[in-house]
Design a protein around this motif. Structure first.
Motif, PDB file in Angstrom:
ATOM      1  N   GLY A  23       0.786  -1.232   0.000  1.00 45.91           N
ATOM      2  CA  GLY A  23       0.000   0.000   0.000  1.00 45.91           C
ATOM      3  C   GLY A  23       0.809   1.268   0.000  1.00 45.91           C
ATOM      4  N   GLU A  24       2.129   1.161   0.112  1.00 51.47           N
ATOM      5  CA  GLU A  24       2.943   2.393   0.164  1.00 51.47           C
ATOM      6  C   GLU A  24       2.787   3.202  -1.121  1.00 51.47           C
ATOM      7  OE1 GLU A  24       7.442   4.031   1.050  1.00 51.47           O
ATOM      8  OE2 GLU A  24       7.061   1.880   1.104  1.00 51.47           O
ATOM      9  N   HIS A  25       2.884   2.541  -2.269  1.00 45.31           N
ATOM     10  CA  HIS A  25       2.621   3.186  -3.553  1.00 45.31           C
ATOM     11  C   HIS A  25       2.211   2.099  -4.544  1.00 45.31           C
ATOM     12  CE1 HIS A  25       6.677   1.795  -4.525  1.00 45.31           C
ATOM     13  NE2 HIS A  25       7.159   2.517  -3.512  1.00 45.31           N
ATOM     14  N   GLU A  26       1.747   2.507  -5.711  1.00 42.46           N
ATOM     15  CA  GLU A  26       1.180   1.547  -6.654  1.00 42.46           C
ATOM     16  C   GLU A  26       2.207   0.543  -7.156  1.00 42.46           C
ATOM     17  OE1 GLU A  26      -1.130   1.517 -10.981  1.00 42.46           O
ATOM     18  OE2 GLU A  26      -1.271   3.287  -9.682  1.00 42.46           O
ATOM     19  N   ASP A  27       3.438   0.988  -7.395  1.00 43.70           N
ATOM     20  CA  ASP A  27       4.460   0.106  -7.948  1.00 43.70           C
ATOM     21  C   ASP A  27       4.709  -1.092  -7.032  1.00 43.70           C
ATOM     22  OD1 ASP A  27       6.989  -0.081  -9.948  1.00 43.70           O
ATOM     23  OD2 ASP A  27       7.619  -0.582  -7.912  1.00 43.70           O
ATOM     24  N   CYS A  28       5.007  -0.836  -5.765  1.00 44.70           N
ATOM     25  CA  CYS A  28       5.311  -1.951  -4.865  1.00 44.70           C
ATOM     26  C   CYS A  28       4.067  -2.776  -4.563  1.00 44.70           C
ATOM     27  CB  CYS A  28       5.974  -1.464  -3.581  1.00 44.70           C
ATOM     28  SG  CYS A  28       4.938  -0.491  -2.481  1.00 44.70           S
ATOM     29  N   THR A  29       2.908  -2.149  -4.585  1.00 49.46           N
ATOM     30  CA  THR A  29       1.675  -2.873  -4.312  1.00 49.46           C
ATOM     31  C   THR A  29       1.357  -3.858  -5.437  1.00 49.46           C
ATOM     32  OG1 THR A  29       0.861  -1.021  -2.999  1.00 49.46           O
ATOM     33  CG2 THR A  29      -0.774  -2.624  -3.764  1.00 49.46           C
ATOM     34  N   ARG A  30       1.517  -3.427  -6.676  1.00 51.15           N
ATOM     35  CA  ARG A  30       1.284  -4.323  -7.818  1.00 51.15           C
ATOM     36  C   ARG A  30       2.296  -5.471  -7.833  1.00 51.15           C
ATOM     37  NH1 ARG A  30      -2.614  -2.827 -11.041  1.00 51.15           N
ATOM     38  NH2 ARG A  30      -3.268  -0.633 -11.201  1.00 51.15           N
ATOM     39  N   ALA A  31       3.553  -5.157  -7.516  1.00 51.16           N
ATOM     40  CA  ALA A  31       4.575  -6.205  -7.489  1.00 51.16           C
ATOM     41  C   ALA A  31       4.293  -7.228  -6.394  1.00 51.16           C
ATOM     42  CB  ALA A  31       5.954  -5.582  -7.291  1.00 51.16           C
ATOM     43  N   THR A  32       3.834  -6.752  -5.251  1.00 50.20           N
ATOM     44  CA  THR A  32       3.490  -7.655  -4.167  1.00 50.20           C
ATOM     45  C   THR A  32       2.333  -8.564  -4.567  1.00 50.20           C
ATOM     46  OG1 THR A  32       4.300  -6.141  -2.470  1.00 50.20           O
ATOM     47  CG2 THR A  32       2.662  -7.766  -1.780  1.00 50.20           C
ATOM     48  N   ILE A  33       1.329  -7.999  -5.210  1.00 47.68           N
ATOM     49  CA  ILE A  33       0.187  -8.805  -5.671  1.00 47.68           C
ATOM     50  C   ILE A  33       0.655  -9.880  -6.645  1.00 47.68           C
ATOM     51  CG2 ILE A  33      -1.931  -8.727  -7.048  1.00 47.68           C
ATOM     52  CD1 ILE A  33      -2.507  -5.997  -5.707  1.00 47.68           C
ATOM     53  N   GLU A  34       1.573  -9.532  -7.540  1.00 52.93           N
ATOM     54  CA  GLU A  34       2.097 -10.546  -8.450  1.00 52.93           C
ATOM     55  C   GLU A  34       2.730 -11.711  -7.689  1.00 52.93           C
ATOM     56  OE1 GLU A  34       5.789 -11.519 -11.361  1.00 52.93           O
ATOM     57  OE2 GLU A  34       5.362  -9.383 -11.037  1.00 52.93           O
ATOM     58  N   CYS A  35       3.556 -11.391  -6.695  1.00 52.65           N
ATOM     59  CA  CYS A  35       4.233 -12.438  -5.921  1.00 52.65           C
ATOM     60  C   CYS A  35       3.240 -13.269  -5.114  1.00 52.65           C
ATOM     61  CB  CYS A  35       5.270 -11.815  -5.000  1.00 52.65           C
ATOM     62  SG  CYS A  35       6.665 -11.052  -5.860  1.00 52.65           S
ATOM     63  N   LEU A  36       2.184 -12.644  -4.614  1.00 58.04           N
ATOM     64  CA  LEU A  36       1.141 -13.379  -3.907  1.00 58.04           C
ATOM     65  C   LEU A  36       0.400 -14.316  -4.859  1.00 58.04           C
ATOM     66  CD1 LEU A  36      -0.172 -10.356  -1.825  1.00 58.04           C
ATOM     67  CD2 LEU A  36       0.779 -12.442  -0.810  1.00 58.04           C
ATOM     68  N   TYR A  84       8.934  -2.904  -8.943  1.00 55.29           N
ATOM     69  CA  TYR A  84       9.393  -2.955 -10.329  1.00 55.29           C
ATOM     70  C   TYR A  84      10.394  -1.842 -10.640  1.00 55.29           C
ATOM     71  CZ  TYR A  84       5.256  -5.940 -11.050  1.00 55.29           C
ATOM     72  OH  TYR A  84       4.319  -6.937 -10.975  1.00 55.29           O
ATOM     73  N   ALA A  85      10.096  -0.624 -10.235  1.00 55.49           N
ATOM     74  CA  ALA A  85      10.850   0.533 -10.706  1.00 55.49           C
ATOM     75  C   ALA A  85      12.189   0.730 -10.010  1.00 55.49           C
ATOM     76  CB  ALA A  85       9.996   1.793 -10.563  1.00 55.49           C
ATOM     77  N   GLU A  86      12.220   0.558  -8.704  1.00 53.80           N
ATOM     78  CA  GLU A  86      13.445   0.772  -7.946  1.00 53.80           C
ATOM     79  C   GLU A  86      14.302  -0.494  -7.996  1.00 53.80           C
ATOM     80  OE1 GLU A  86      12.741   3.357  -4.200  1.00 53.80           O
ATOM     81  OE2 GLU A  86      10.875   2.243  -4.512  1.00 53.80           O
ATOM     82  N   GLU A  87      15.584  -0.322  -8.238  1.00 56.98           N
ATOM     83  CA  GLU A  87      16.459  -1.485  -8.422  1.00 56.98           C
ATOM     84  C   GLU A  87      16.467  -2.411  -7.214  1.00 56.98           C
ATOM     85  OE1 GLU A  87      21.109  -2.558  -9.574  1.00 56.98           O
ATOM     86  OE2 GLU A  87      20.524  -0.488  -9.112  1.00 56.98           O
ATOM     87  N   TRP A  88      16.559  -1.831  -6.019  1.00 55.23           N
ATOM     88  CA  TRP A  88      16.641  -2.695  -4.842  1.00 55.23           C
ATOM     89  C   TRP A  88      15.357  -3.478  -4.636  1.00 55.23           C
ATOM     90  CZ3 TRP A  88      13.697  -2.252  -0.272  1.00 55.23           C
ATOM     91  CH2 TRP A  88      12.888  -1.103  -0.163  1.00 55.23           C
ATOM     92  N   HIS A  93      12.140  -8.525  -5.385  1.00 52.85           N
ATOM     93  CA  HIS A  93      10.997  -9.092  -6.097  1.00 52.85           C
ATOM     94  C   HIS A  93      11.397 -10.401  -6.790  1.00 52.85           C
ATOM     95  CE1 HIS A  93       7.793  -8.266  -9.487  1.00 52.85           C
ATOM     96  NE2 HIS A  93       7.677  -9.473  -8.960  1.00 52.85           N
ATOM     97  N   HIS A  94      12.435 -10.338  -7.597  1.00 55.10           N
ATOM     98  CA  HIS A  94      12.898 -11.547  -8.288  1.00 55.10           C
ATOM     99  C   HIS A  94      13.459 -12.557  -7.288  1.00 55.10           C
ATOM    100  CE1 HIS A  94      12.095  -9.851 -12.164  1.00 55.10           C
ATOM    101  NE2 HIS A  94      12.892  -8.827 -11.956  1.00 55.10           N
ATOM    102  N   GLY A  95      14.070 -12.051  -6.234  1.00 50.53           N
ATOM    103  CA  GLY A  95      14.659 -12.935  -5.236  1.00 50.53           C
ATOM    104  C   GLY A  95      13.637 -13.799  -4.529  1.00 50.53           C
ATOM    105  N   ILE A  96      12.510 -13.215  -4.141  1.00 52.34           N
ATOM    106  CA  ILE A  96      11.528 -14.011  -3.401  1.00 52.34           C
ATOM    107  C   ILE A  96      10.856 -15.036  -4.303  1.00 52.34           C
ATOM    108  CG2 ILE A  96       9.533 -12.465  -3.683  1.00 52.34           C
ATOM    109  CD1 ILE A  96      10.552 -14.476  -0.534  1.00 52.34           C
TER     110      ILE A  96
END
Length: 265
Positions: A11-24, A229-233, A238-241
């Motif tokens: 929920g912090e911002h859309e980018d990390c939220t969408r990436a989290t949903i993908e991993c879930l 997705y956007a921030e390298e770290w 994301h890919h790591g998990i």
């Protein structure tokens, strides 16, 4: 071994939220901790309500990195906010916590408000952790001990105690064992906790799976990440998990949610 895979910052911002949903959706994460008042909180909450099979927590927020502000009226917690009504910077709050210069009453007021805000939005909450791991400091632990029984919670993230390389300049590396014991004495938690952000440029997935083979088979561990997705770290985590979950299952480990972590009740 039973492994909780959890994403922070939901929920912090859309980018990390969408990436989290993908991993879930791909089964790499068993849950996530939601920030109660951020730009993508509604997106995170909508997804959480649609997936009661997963484990949801509150990513308690007490510090400001971008737009973090309290749920309660800032005038109710004057010692935790600046002149704009925003939370104070992380490093300042850490020093205040170490010196016991943060009001437990104010922390408790804001903590309860954040948890109840998500409960009122229809999310089943199973545990808490915090933005920047502030809950490992004394005043924040005291506030949790006061608030969590009121909202029917007892599960709290521990303190990182697994490292693939020694972060000798890290406060947590040296003082974490004491903080871990205090959290374990007061709350229900996992036996171990690992977060790759301390060495995010390393390929941590296979080494961590190898390290798990040295731990008791009946233990529980949380692996916490910050997908994006956007921030390298964040992209690395994301890919790591995704890779870690695959390797862990191949090694015979079981992925569980925080709601499956045993309690003393």
């Amino acid at each position: 071994m039973r492994i909780v895979t959890n994403a922070d910052d939901f929920g912090e911002h859309e980018d990390c939220t969408r990436a989290t949903i993908e991993c879930l959706e791909r089964g790499a994460l068993t849950g996530a901790t939601i920030m109660a008042k951020m730009p993508a909180t509604e997106m995170a909450v909508a997804y959480a309500r649609s997936r009661p099979d997963l484990s949801w927590g509150v990513h308690l927020t007490y510090v400001n990195n971008t737009v973090e502000a309290p749920v309660v009226d800032p005038r109710e917690i004057p010692g935790m906010v600046d002149a704009r009504g925003m939370f104070l910077p992380s490093q300042k709050v850490r020093v205040m916590a170490l010196l016991n210069r943060v009001s437990v009453d104010e922390i408790a007021r804001e903590t309860e408000a954040q948890i109840r805000a998500l409960l009122d939005m229809g999310v089943a909450i199973h545990h808490v952790d915090s933005h920047g791991h502030l809950h490992k400091f004394g005043p924040f632990r005291a506030a949790l001990a006061r608030v969590l029984p009121k909202v029917g919670l007892s599960r709290v993230r521990g303190v990182q105690d697994l490292y693939l390389k020694k972060p000798l300049k890290s406060f947590t590396y040296w003082f974490g064992p004491v903080q871990k014991r205090r959290i374990k004495a007061a709350f229900d938690t996992t036996d171990f906790f690992y977060m790759p952000s301390s060495a995010w440029d390393d390929a941590w997935e296979a080494p961590l799976v190898s390290r798990l083979g040295q731990l008791p088979r009946d233990a529980t561990i949380e692996v916490g990440v910050h997908p994006g997705y956007a921030e390298e770290w964040r992209a690395k985590e994301h890919h790591g998990i995704l890779r870690f979950a695959e390797l862990a299952r191949q090694a015979g480990h079981t992925l569980i949610g925080w709601k499956d972590v045993p309690t003393r009740r």
